[in-house]
Design a protein around this motif. Structure first.
Motif: not given
Length: 264
Positions: A64-66, A218-222
């Motif tokens: 949700s942050q993304v 990117g960061d979300l996936g990690r």
């Protein structure tokens, strides 16, 4: 990541929320009121892996942050009086606002059948009988905050978007809570937010989907890789691609009920 004091300061339990199906507590971390759901208190489910609901709640917040729109209140994992669990900042809704509601169907002046037209500013979802045999309509707000939540629910494959899982804040924000039944790799979308079925997504909603698609690489996936399985992550990406390609709200599909039960 929440501030250090929310991660390490003492979590004190103040009450138990007895209406929840899993062990759920109201607590305090310093001046902050929080909801605490220990993993040890999760009830086994036939279709979700045991002991993973807290991780799915945190994954929903990260996504949700993304995605944007402040859909999910701040949520994190930490230790507590009953072991590790999900902790979420408490949000006090406005009791005068009802973004999802059951209303009596208006009688028709020409026919014996009731009228299912929703009030201004609302969408009609379904009609049924209450315990007295009265015809009632399930309706929800027709506004950008709930539209965003409906798109978010498609991406996370929310299997339990009940009416009381939507918190209407006084400032117009609509928070969604209780995201333990999300991210299954099989289609399980069950929600009360079907009012836009078949309508086109707007540019803002498509941009939100695109941000999630990009974030998965990117960061979300990690972040999500620490909380979900690889198969579940692949399913998130697939749902995003379908939304981008169709650019519209999906219809119910499969043999599972399209709405959760109970509705609230």
């Amino acid at each position: 990541m929440p501030p250090t004091d929310l991660l390490s300061a003492e979590l004190t339990l103040t009450a138990r929320i007895t209406t929840a199906s899993n062990a759920t507590f109201l607590g305090a971390i310093g001046p902050s009121t929080v909801v605490y759901k220990p993993i040890a208190g999760e009830s086994p489910l036939w279709d979700f892996p045991h002991g993973a609901l807290a991780h799915r709640e945190v994954a929903a917040y990260a996504l949700s942050q993304v995605f944007g729109g402040d859909v999910v209140p701040r949520t994190w994992l930490r230790d507590g009086p009953l072991g590790e669990g999900m902790v979420q900042l408490w949000c006090e809704p406005d009791p005068q606002q009802h973004p999802v509601d059951l209303i009596a169907a208006a009688p028709s002046t020409e026919k014996s059948t009731p009228v299912h037209t929703p009030p201004a500013g609302f969408k009609h979802v379904l009609s049924g009988e209450d315990e007295t045999g009265r015809i009632v309509n399930l309706v929800h707000e027709d506004g950008p905050a709930l539209r965003r939540m409906a798109v978010f629910d498609v991406i996370v494959n929310n299997a339990d978007r009940k009416g009381n899982h939507i918190l209407a804040m006084a400032d117009g924000i609509r928070h969604g809570v209780d995201h333990g039944l999300t991210f299954h790799h099989e289609h399980k979308l069950r929600t009360v937010l079907w009012g836009w079925l078949g309508e086109n997504l707007n540019d803002e909603e498509l941009m939100a989907v695109q941000r999630v698609c990009q974030g998965l690489n990117g960061d979300l996936g990690r972040q999500l890789a620490d909380l979900l399985t690889a198969q579940e992550l692949d399913a998130v990406a697939t749902r995003c691609e379908i939304l981008q390609n169709t650019a519209r709200f999906p219809a119910p599909s499969g043999r599972m009920p399209a709405v959760p039960w109970p509705l609230f």
